[in-house]
Design a protein around this motif. Structure first.
Motif, PDB file in Angstrom:
ATOM      1  N   ASP A 236       8.661   5.780 -22.620  1.00  0.00           N
ATOM      2  CA  ASP A 236       7.365   6.376 -22.926  1.00  0.00           C
ATOM      3  C   ASP A 236       6.283   5.308 -22.792  1.00  0.00           C
ATOM      4  O   ASP A 236       6.190   4.391 -23.612  1.00  0.00           O
ATOM      5  N   ALA A 237       5.473   5.430 -21.737  1.00  0.00           N
ATOM      6  CA  ALA A 237       4.375   4.478 -21.522  1.00  0.00           C
ATOM      7  C   ALA A 237       3.142   4.841 -22.342  1.00  0.00           C
ATOM      8  O   ALA A 237       2.150   4.096 -22.329  1.00  0.00           O
ATOM      9  N   MET A 238       3.155   5.981 -23.028  1.00  0.00           N
ATOM     10  CA  MET A 238       2.108   6.393 -23.957  1.00  0.00           C
ATOM     11  C   MET A 238       0.721   6.448 -23.298  1.00  0.00           C
ATOM     12  O   MET A 238      -0.293   6.199 -23.928  1.00  0.00           O
ATOM     13  N   HIS A 239       0.703   6.786 -21.992  1.00  0.00           N
ATOM     14  CA  HIS A 239      -0.550   6.843 -21.216  1.00  0.00           C
ATOM     15  C   HIS A 239      -1.311   5.524 -21.293  1.00  0.00           C
ATOM     16  O   HIS A 239      -2.545   5.507 -21.291  1.00  0.00           O
ATOM     17  N   ALA A 240      -0.579   4.423 -21.376  1.00  0.00           N
ATOM     18  CA  ALA A 240      -1.184   3.103 -21.492  1.00  0.00           C
ATOM     19  C   ALA A 240      -0.799   2.257 -20.281  1.00  0.00           C
ATOM     20  O   ALA A 240      -0.331   2.764 -19.263  1.00  0.00           O
ATOM     21  N   ILE A 241      -0.938   0.954 -20.386  1.00  0.00           N
ATOM     22  CA  ILE A 241      -0.870   0.079 -19.221  1.00  0.00           C
ATOM     23  C   ILE A 241       0.504  -0.007 -18.583  1.00  0.00           C
ATOM     24  O   ILE A 241       0.613  -0.244 -17.379  1.00  0.00           O
ATOM     25  N   THR A 242       1.593   0.173 -19.336  1.00  0.00           N
ATOM     26  CA  THR A 242       2.914  -0.075 -18.749  1.00  0.00           C
ATOM     27  C   THR A 242       3.378   1.031 -17.805  1.00  0.00           C
ATOM     28  O   THR A 242       4.403   0.866 -17.147  1.00  0.00           O
TER      29      THR A 242
ATOM     30  N   PRO B 224      -1.626  -5.233  -9.696  1.00  0.00           N
ATOM     31  CA  PRO B 224      -1.336  -5.780 -11.023  1.00  0.00           C
ATOM     32  C   PRO B 224       0.141  -5.871 -11.351  1.00  0.00           C
ATOM     33  O   PRO B 224       0.519  -6.552 -12.311  1.00  0.00           O
ATOM     34  N   VAL B 225       0.990  -5.212 -10.535  1.00  0.00           N
ATOM     35  CA  VAL B 225       2.410  -5.084 -10.887  1.00  0.00           C
ATOM     36  C   VAL B 225       3.304  -6.064 -10.137  1.00  0.00           C
ATOM     37  O   VAL B 225       4.277  -6.590 -10.688  1.00  0.00           O
ATOM     38  N   SER B 226       3.016  -6.333  -8.869  1.00  0.00           N
ATOM     39  CA  SER B 226       4.000  -6.969  -7.980  1.00  0.00           C
ATOM     40  C   SER B 226       4.454  -8.350  -8.458  1.00  0.00           C
ATOM     41  O   SER B 226       5.665  -8.644  -8.451  1.00  0.00           O
ATOM     42  N   ASP B 227       3.551  -9.212  -8.856  1.00  0.00           N
ATOM     43  CA  ASP B 227       3.956 -10.551  -9.298  1.00  0.00           C
ATOM     44  C   ASP B 227       4.811 -10.490 -10.559  1.00  0.00           C
ATOM     45  O   ASP B 227       5.798 -11.212 -10.693  1.00  0.00           O
ATOM     46  N   TYR B 228       4.428  -9.621 -11.471  1.00  0.00           N
ATOM     47  CA  TYR B 228       5.202  -9.474 -12.703  1.00  0.00           C
ATOM     48  C   TYR B 228       6.595  -8.925 -12.401  1.00  0.00           C
ATOM     49  O   TYR B 228       7.592  -9.393 -12.972  1.00  0.00           O
ATOM     50  N   ALA B 229       6.676  -7.951 -11.495  1.00  0.00           N
ATOM     51  CA  ALA B 229       7.980  -7.369 -11.157  1.00  0.00           C
ATOM     52  C   ALA B 229       8.898  -8.419 -10.544  1.00  0.00           C
ATOM     53  O   ALA B 229      10.110  -8.459 -10.833  1.00  0.00           O
TER      54      ALA B 229
ATOM     55  N   HIS C 234       7.088   2.607 -13.700  1.00  0.00           N
ATOM     56  CA  HIS C 234       7.445   3.382 -12.510  1.00  0.00           C
ATOM     57  C   HIS C 234       8.032   2.459 -11.436  1.00  0.00           C
ATOM     58  O   HIS C 234       9.030   2.789 -10.791  1.00  0.00           O
ATOM     59  N   THR C 235       7.400   1.311 -11.233  1.00  0.00           N
ATOM     60  CA  THR C 235       7.881   0.368 -10.209  1.00  0.00           C
ATOM     61  C   THR C 235       9.232  -0.209 -10.582  1.00  0.00           C
ATOM     62  O   THR C 235      10.179  -0.204  -9.770  1.00  0.00           O
TER      63      THR C 235
ATOM     64  N   GLY D 140      16.333   2.195  -9.556  1.00  0.00           N
ATOM     65  CA  GLY D 140      16.987   3.444  -9.173  1.00  0.00           C
ATOM     66  C   GLY D 140      17.134   4.471 -10.269  1.00  0.00           C
ATOM     67  O   GLY D 140      17.923   5.419 -10.125  1.00  0.00           O
ATOM     68  N   ALA D 141      16.407   4.345 -11.360  1.00  0.00           N
ATOM     69  CA  ALA D 141      16.437   5.389 -12.382  1.00  0.00           C
ATOM     70  C   ALA D 141      15.817   6.664 -11.813  1.00  0.00           C
ATOM     71  O   ALA D 141      14.902   6.601 -10.991  1.00  0.00           O
ATOM     72  N   PRO D 142      16.300   7.830 -12.216  1.00  0.00           N
ATOM     73  CA  PRO D 142      15.771   9.078 -11.656  1.00  0.00           C
ATOM     74  C   PRO D 142      14.286   9.257 -11.943  1.00  0.00           C
ATOM     75  O   PRO D 142      13.774   8.787 -12.960  1.00  0.00           O
ATOM     76  N   GLU D 143      13.609   9.942 -11.024  1.00  0.00           N
ATOM     77  CA  GLU D 143      12.216  10.287 -11.262  1.00  0.00           C
ATOM     78  C   GLU D 143      12.119  11.105 -12.539  1.00  0.00           C
ATOM     79  O   GLU D 143      12.938  11.985 -12.784  1.00  0.00           O
ATOM     80  N   GLY D 144      11.140  10.807 -13.365  1.00  0.00           N
ATOM     81  CA  GLY D 144      11.025  11.468 -14.659  1.00  0.00           C
ATOM     82  C   GLY D 144      11.546  10.625 -15.801  1.00  0.00           C
ATOM     83  O   GLY D 144      11.376  10.986 -16.974  1.00  0.00           O
ATOM     84  N   THR D 145      12.183   9.488 -15.456  1.00  0.00           N
ATOM     85  CA  THR D 145      12.627   8.558 -16.497  1.00  0.00           C
ATOM     86  C   THR D 145      11.424   8.061 -17.295  1.00  0.00           C
ATOM     87  O   THR D 145      11.484   7.913 -18.514  1.00  0.00           O
ATOM     88  N   VAL D 146      10.323   7.797 -16.585  1.00  0.00           N
ATOM     89  CA  VAL D 146       9.091   7.343 -17.232  1.00  0.00           C
ATOM     90  C   VAL D 146       8.243   8.557 -17.572  1.00  0.00           C
ATOM     91  O   VAL D 146       7.932   9.369 -16.698  1.00  0.00           O
ATOM     92  N   ILE D 147       7.877   8.686 -18.846  1.00  0.00           N
ATOM     93  CA  ILE D 147       6.999   9.770 -19.269  1.00  0.00           C
ATOM     94  C   ILE D 147       5.656   9.195 -19.727  1.00  0.00           C
ATOM     95  O   ILE D 147       5.572   8.036 -20.126  1.00  0.00           O
ATOM     96  N   HIS D 148       4.613  10.001 -19.613  1.00  0.00           N
ATOM     97  CA  HIS D 148       3.258   9.568 -19.969  1.00  0.00           C
ATOM     98  C   HIS D 148       2.918   8.269 -19.240  1.00  0.00           C
ATOM     99  O   HIS D 148       2.421   7.321 -19.823  1.00  0.00           O
ATOM    100  N   GLY D 149       3.185   8.262 -17.931  1.00  0.00           N
ATOM    101  CA  GLY D 149       3.098   7.039 -17.153  1.00  0.00           C
ATOM    102  C   GLY D 149       1.764   6.761 -16.495  1.00  0.00           C
ATOM    103  O   GLY D 149       1.631   5.752 -15.806  1.00  0.00           O
ATOM    104  N   THR D 150       0.770   7.604 -16.689  1.00  0.00           N
ATOM    105  CA  THR D 150      -0.548   7.376 -16.094  1.00  0.00           C
ATOM    106  C   THR D 150      -1.493   6.826 -17.147  1.00  0.00           C
ATOM    107  O   THR D 150      -1.755   7.487 -18.159  1.00  0.00           O
ATOM    108  N   PRO D 151      -2.036   5.611 -16.946  1.00  0.00           N
ATOM    109  CA  PRO D 151      -2.982   5.070 -17.923  1.00  0.00           C
ATOM    110  C   PRO D 151      -4.234   5.945 -18.004  1.00  0.00           C
ATOM    111  O   PRO D 151      -4.826   6.294 -16.985  1.00  0.00           O
ATOM    112  N   LEU D 152      -4.623   6.292 -19.212  1.00  0.00           N
ATOM    113  CA  LEU D 152      -5.822   7.098 -19.440  1.00  0.00           C
ATOM    114  C   LEU D 152      -6.750   6.368 -20.396  1.00  0.00           C
ATOM    115  O   LEU D 152      -6.302   5.643 -21.287  1.00  0.00           O
ATOM    116  N   ALA D 153      -8.048   6.584 -20.214  1.00  0.00           N
ATOM    117  CA  ALA D 153      -9.039   5.854 -21.005  1.00  0.00           C
ATOM    118  C   ALA D 153      -8.932   6.139 -22.497  1.00  0.00           C
ATOM    119  O   ALA D 153      -9.307   5.307 -23.325  1.00  0.00           O
TER     120      ALA D 153
END
Length: 542
Positions: free
Chosen positions: A210-216, A180-185, A221-222, A229-242
């Motif tokens: 803050d991705a707010m545990h949503a789609i972004t 879902p990410v590659s074409d958009y990136a 992360h990508t 090249g942003a450091p790991e941890g730049t994105v928080i709440h990065g896993t989409p949850l139901a």
């Protein structure tokens, strides 16, 4: 084998500005989703053998709905459905893929910024072949069909594996599962100077998204951590949850409170941003400063030629009516057209398709351009990163320079959520009854110069839209707007928008709520907000 299933209509399946949104339990009723999808397929032209994009924000019931829609797509003779791995797609990614693949349209499963989970909301909307939200002619046709529907077509089939990249066949339907990410990136990389942004991060620049545990989350992360090249941890709440982690995926100062706290600390990051459930909204923060969506649109317009994709300048700009007049002032100095439209991204579509505008935005944290036909949260964040890299200044410094040049439209929005619909309608109708008598009356130290219920005639196709919100115009200096929002599923949301132009340098940095205190009080009094809503304060202030 295709089955024709008998059904009966459900009342209330009228899509709003962002599709059909209802509580999850409503969508889980037998035949409810099937009725709406069949009504849609019955109304979309040239659907036989066509390509459809399908995905959602990962909220509760997303995966089950995708299985049903795939079986119905096969039963209705579509040729190909492109699905995001895991059933995931952001709204702007769907818009881009529709245009890239020449699809007949896309089905997006999302209730945007509304809460998720079993007790939350679910939604479905259709974007047409230009990538934009369905126009009212189509949504009204779908609604009319849903009120008389008596059957739907569906294939009896096994579960389709949507978690593995590749192709499947279902009763003649080709189903392609893609990243879902590659074409958009790749699209984002074509618009912005990624090398310049990489240099910004190499310099020690610190960001929180803050991705707010949503789609972004997967997109962020990508883009930020892997490509830029942003450091790991730049994105928080990065896993989409139901259920979005139990949070409310609305990127504002109230619901993204943790991000706001991080940016407010003395040692906090230089830049912060957040996006919503389906990835089309954005909030922009600097260190200890908040950029209103209205100011963000104006600043992007004023600096567009610094960005590779907009180096040749802008055809024009557009804003929704409740959005502040900040971008109008930029357009005037740039000598380009500025359009004022009703709320709803579909109203920008004709202007974009006709080449009349390049950038557009809404005060409800939506900003976009002609690269897609939706607002685009991550696009706005990347635009700001590119601008920060080019200008070598902080967010606060860029804002101050902008206000010094154009003036500051001090702005706030007060939301009264879950108001009894009848009481909200009574408030609005009472205001409408006074529109003829309000002009010429004093309002504190101001004078009401005009009052109306905003209506819009599309300059491209001539269509006319009425009843879009009540405006009290206080000359060039200030404005008050009252509007009922249709994005919730419980009661009505009454929104008050108050703005005033400030050009005195010593007051440019003052707190908006203090600066607008007199107008906020008067706006409540003239409409009888406390009397009609039973509330003594708004639920959300932005």
């Amino acid at each position: 084998m295709t089955e024709t299933c008998r059904t009966q209509p459900f009342s209330g399946q009228r899509p709003g500005t962002s599709g059909l949104r209802k509580p999850v339990k409503t969508f889980m009723q037998p035949h409810y989703l099937e009725n709406f999808v069949q009504s849609l397929f019955d109304c979309v032209k040239e659907i036989e053998g066509a390509t459809l994009i399908l995905g959602g924000d990962g909220r509760y019931h997303n995966r089950e709905a995708i299985q049903t829609i795939l079986r119905m797509a096969a039963g209705n003779g579509l040729g190909r459905v492109i699905v995001g791995k895991g059933g995931l797609f952001s709204t702007p990614a769907v818009s881009a893929l529709i245009r890239q693949h020449g699809a007949v349209g896309g089905i997006i499963l999302s209730a945007s910024h509304n809460p998720g989970g079993p007790g939350g909301d679910f939604g479905i909307k259709f974007n047409t072949a230009n990538g934009g939200p369905a126009p009212e002619t189509l949504t009204e046709a779908v609604y009319a069909r849903s009120q008389v529907i008596d059957r739907y077509h569906i294939v009896s089939a096994n579960h389709v594996d949507i978690d593995t990249l590749g192709e499947h066949r279902l009763n003649g339907l080709a189903i392609e599962i893609i990243d879902p990410v590659s074409d958009y990136a790749r699209l984002m990389e074509s618009l912005f100077d990624f090398e310049r942004i990489r240099g910004l991060f190499r310099s020690g620049f610190r960001m929180r998204f803050d991705a707010m545990h949503a789609i972004t989350g997967p997109y962020a992360h990508t883009l930020f951590e892997r490509m830029l090249g942003a450091p790991e941890g730049t994105v928080i709440h990065g896993t989409p949850l139901a259920d979005f982690g139990g949070g409310h995926p609305d990127p504002n100062l109230t619901h993204a409170a943790e991000l706001v706290r991080q940016l407010s600390r003395p040692e906090g990051p230089d830049f912060g941003a957040a996006s919503d459930g389906d990835g089309d909204r954005n909030m922009i923060l600097g260190h200890r400063c908040f950029v209103t969506p209205s100011d963000s649109l104006a600043i992007l317009a004023a600096n567009a030629t610094r960005i590779p994709a907009y180096h040749d300048g802008l055809h024009g700009v557009a804003r929704s009516m409740p959005t502040s007049r900040a971008v109008d002032r930029v357009a005037q100095k740039l000598d380009i057209p500025c359009y004022e439209t009703p709320t709803g991204w579909k109203f920008f579509g004709n202007l974009l398709d006709a080449g009349r505008i390049t950038l557009c935005g809404e005060e409800s944290f939506g900003t976009g351009s002609d690269h897609v036909r939706e607002k685009d949260g991550l696009w706005a964040v990347l635009f700001w990163l590119n601008l920060l890299a080019v200008r070598g200044q902080s967010v606060a410094e860029i804002m101050t320079e902008h206000w010094t040049r154009f003036g500051r439209d001090v702005y706030t929005r007060h939301d009264y959520e879950g108001v009894d619909s009848a009481r909200a309608d009574t408030l609005m109708n009472a205001l409408r009854s006074r529109l003829d008598t309000l002009p010429g009356q004093p309002l504190g130290r101001h004078l009401i110069t005009a009052a109306d219920d905003f209506a819009y005639t599309d300059p491209v196709d001539g269509s006319h839209t009425q009843g879009q919100g009540i405006r009290l115009i206080l000359g060039e200096e200030a404005r008050i707007v009252y509007r009922l929002s249709g994005t919730g599923t419980q009661g009505a949301t009454l929104r008050l928008y108050i703005e005033r132009l400030e050009t005195r340098r010593e007051y440019l940095q003052a707190d908006a709520q203090r600066q607008l205190a007199d107008l906020i009080t008067l706006a409540g009094e003239i409409a009888g907000v406390a009397q009609h809503t039973g509330r003594d304060a708004p639920d959300v202030i932005t």
